[in-house]
Design an enzyme around this catalytic site. Structure first.
Site, PDB file in Angstrom:
ATOM      1  CE  LYS A 149     -37.168 -36.835  25.084  1.00  0.00           C
ATOM      2  NZ  LYS A 149     -36.549 -37.982  24.844  1.00  0.00           N
ATOM      3  CG  ASN A 150     -34.461 -36.996  21.516  1.00  0.00           C
ATOM      4  OD1 ASN A 150     -34.653 -37.381  22.650  1.00  0.00           O
ATOM      5  ND2 ASN A 150     -35.325 -37.321  20.540  1.00  0.00           N
ATOM      6  NE  ARG A 203     -32.465 -47.414  23.322  1.00  0.00           N
ATOM      7  CZ  ARG A 203     -31.954 -48.526  23.062  1.00  0.00           C
ATOM      8  NH1 ARG A 203     -32.283 -49.392  23.944  1.00  0.00           N
ATOM      9  NH2 ARG A 203     -31.366 -48.453  22.055  1.00  0.00           N
ATOM     10  CB  CYS A 248     -38.193 -48.896  26.764  1.00  0.00           C
ATOM     11  SG  CYS A 248     -38.346 -48.437  25.305  1.00  0.00           S
ATOM     12  NE  ARG A 297     -35.485 -47.233  21.955  1.00  0.00           N
ATOM     13  CZ  ARG A 297     -35.882 -46.012  22.454  1.00  0.00           C
ATOM     14  NH1 ARG A 297     -36.718 -45.824  23.317  1.00  0.00           N
ATOM     15  NH2 ARG A 297     -35.222 -45.067  21.925  1.00  0.00           N
ATOM     16  CG  ASP A 310     -39.504 -39.281  18.710  1.00  0.00           C
ATOM     17  OD1 ASP A 310     -39.660 -40.628  18.959  1.00  0.00           O
ATOM     18  OD2 ASP A 310     -38.337 -39.223  19.047  1.00  0.00           O
ATOM     19  CB  VAL A 363     -38.130 -46.135  13.320  1.00  0.00           C
ATOM     20  CG1 VAL A 363     -36.890 -45.945  14.194  1.00  0.00           C
ATOM     21  CG2 VAL A 363     -37.954 -45.309  11.889  1.00  0.00           C
ATOM     22  NE  ARG A 390     -39.035 -40.244  29.375  1.00  0.00           N
ATOM     23  CZ  ARG A 390     -38.686 -41.638  28.341  1.00  0.00           C
ATOM     24  NH1 ARG A 390     -39.460 -42.590  28.046  1.00  0.00           N
ATOM     25  NH2 ARG A 390     -37.551 -41.163  27.709  1.00  0.00           N
TER      26      ARG A 390
END
Ligand code: UD1
Length: 439
Positions: A29-30, A101, A125, A130, A315, A337, A407
């Site tokens: 996804k990223n 985002r 978020c 962020r 993640d 993070v 998502r």
């Protein structure tokens, strides 16, 4: 991304079945999101992205590109075609940027292509405030003027010029935004303290296939020599999703199952694999894209600290914590993070987990069992963690706010079901419950 109130689907999980079998990992996804943004840089040809996952976030990025004038469509299930030739707008609308985002990734490429870009500030978020200061400082260093007006970032530059840029944190998104902008800048840009995530290497390879000149991606110094045009037609296959793969690894481990992951980014899973082995999970590398994961008991308490790549990925933090909830002993999970990534803890406690949060550290006292309960997902990875806990809990777990899961995980419960999990998605959107899948 904010929840859609119409989406009232929930996932019912009957826990207790060890997962067994093979699962193929889908595209990242990223990575796909940023490659889609990078397509904005192309003026002369169609771009085809193979291995693009079918996810809610991808649909939003497609809408962002469409709002700029691009044509975007899936020609096959995982093949996305982007025609950026007629991009003629410079504004990414608020409704889309607040939904996701990553829409902010179009700022750099849009500015480089059009000389100006107006993109809403994404705002906070679910996992923290962020900010985007690192993105903006970098673009300013390349000669852009930046103003904030009515909640939008307005960036302008007749021409971008290469610069030496020191990032004060190796932000993934800022590194990506600046690499894209620098690809069309005049002269050479050097990014110091750049992010080293595998998705950065995927972006560099994609940009190079378009004709960009980039060296050092994957290290902390990336050198980009600007070119006049990016034009070659690009057929590119998105890298496999290391976070999806990691989530399936924990699904195998937590259920004491035996799962073979195919098309997995084995090398990129190293920091997670080290920690899983420490927790007594058996991991066998079959080849460069195939892993066998076998869960064993006891799960051993293992401390982790999230860090930028090559450290333990933030993640995967929530999913790892779900496993530690069942460990023999006490583990400490430190999140460095993001500031607010323990939202799932209250929900896991409802399933019997014993977790105490102090500052950015969760102390987890492992329990012999978890018990099924109705729980609510609070963000994407929290949703995954609750599903993992449900797979091993006694009785029935009902995860609501499934919108978050969708998502980032395509057909997650179906693929878990193919491995033997008992899952059923139900919809309550039409007043009455309606089963969408079966056990
Ligand atoms: C990306 C990933 C996300 C992952 C994260 C860290 C995408 C779409 N998302 O998010 O899944 O969890 O990397 O691996 O690729 N920061 C600033 N100023 C900035 C930018 C970031 O202070 O201008 C801070 C953030 O608030 C955060 C930290 O830096 O605390 C990391 O953020 P960043 O690496 O930018 O994450 P994203 O690119 O947003």
């Amino acid at each position: 991304m904010k929840p859609n109130t119409m989406n009232l689907e929930r996932l019912i999980i009957q826990g207790g079945t060890p997962l067994c079998g093979n699962v193929a990992i889908y595209g990242a996804k990223n990575s796909a999101l940023v490659l889609m943004a990078a397509a904005v840089l192309g003026k002369q040809d169609i771009i085809v992205l193979e291995n693009t996952p079918r996810l809610a976030d991808i649909e939003i990025m497609a809408d962002v590109l469409r709002s700029l004038g691009a044509k975007v469509r899936f020609t096959e299930h995982h093949t996305l075609e982007i025609d950026p030739r007629e991009i003629n707008k410079t504004m990414a609308p608020y409704e889309l940027v607040t939904k996701m985002r990553a829409s902010f990734f179009v700022l750099g490429p849009l500015l480089a292509r059009m000389g100006e870009a107006r993109v809403s500030l994404p705002g906070g978020c679910a996992i923290g405030s962020r900010p985007v200061d690192i993105h903006l400082k970098g673009l300013e260093a390349m000669g852009a003027t930046i103003e904030i007006e009515h909640g939008d970032v307005i960036a302008q530059a007749d021409k971008l010029v290469g610069a030496d840029i020191h990032l004060n944190f190796p932000s993934v998104g800022a590194t990506e935004n600046l690499m894209m902008a620098a690809s069309l800048a005049e002269g050479t840009t050097r990014l110091y303290n750049a992010a080293r995530e595998p998705e950065i290497i995927d972006l560099a390879n994609f940009l190079k296939a378009m004709g960009a000149k980039i060296e050092g991606a994957g290290s902390d110094t990336i050198i980009i020599e600007g070119v006049k045009d990016l034009k070659q037609p690009v057929y590119y296959s998105v890298m496999p999703d290391r976070i999806e793969a990691g989530t399936f690894m924990i699904a195998a481990a937590i259920t004491k199952g035996d799962v073979i992951l195919e098309r997995a980014p084995v090398h990129e899973l190293e920091s997670l694999s080290v920690k899983l082995r420490e927790a007594n999970v058996m991991i066998e590398t079959i080849d460069h894209q195939t892993l066998r994961v076998q869960g064993r008991r006891p799960i051993l308490a293992t401390d982790v600290r999230t860090m930028p790549h090559p450290g333990f990925p933030t993640d995967m933090q929530a999913q790892f914590a779900a496993m530690m909830a069942l460990a023999h002993g006490t583990s400490r999970i430190t999140e460095t993070v993001f500031e607010n990534r323990f939202m799932y803890v209250d929900e896991l406690q409802r399933m019997g987990a014993n977790i105490r949060i102090e500052g950015n550290t969760a102390t987890i006292v492992g329990q012999p069992r978890l018990s099924g309960a109705p729980v609510q997902a609070t963000d994407l990875r929290a949703a995954a963690a609750l599903v993992l806990a449900g797979l091993v809990a006694d009785g029935e777990t009902i995860v609501s706010n499934l919108f978050y899961l969708d998502r980032g995980y395509e057909a997650f419960e179906k693929r878990l079901a193919q491995l033997g999990a008992r899952t059923c998605r139900i919809s309550t959107s039409a007043q009455k419950s309606e089963a969408i899948g079966t056990y």
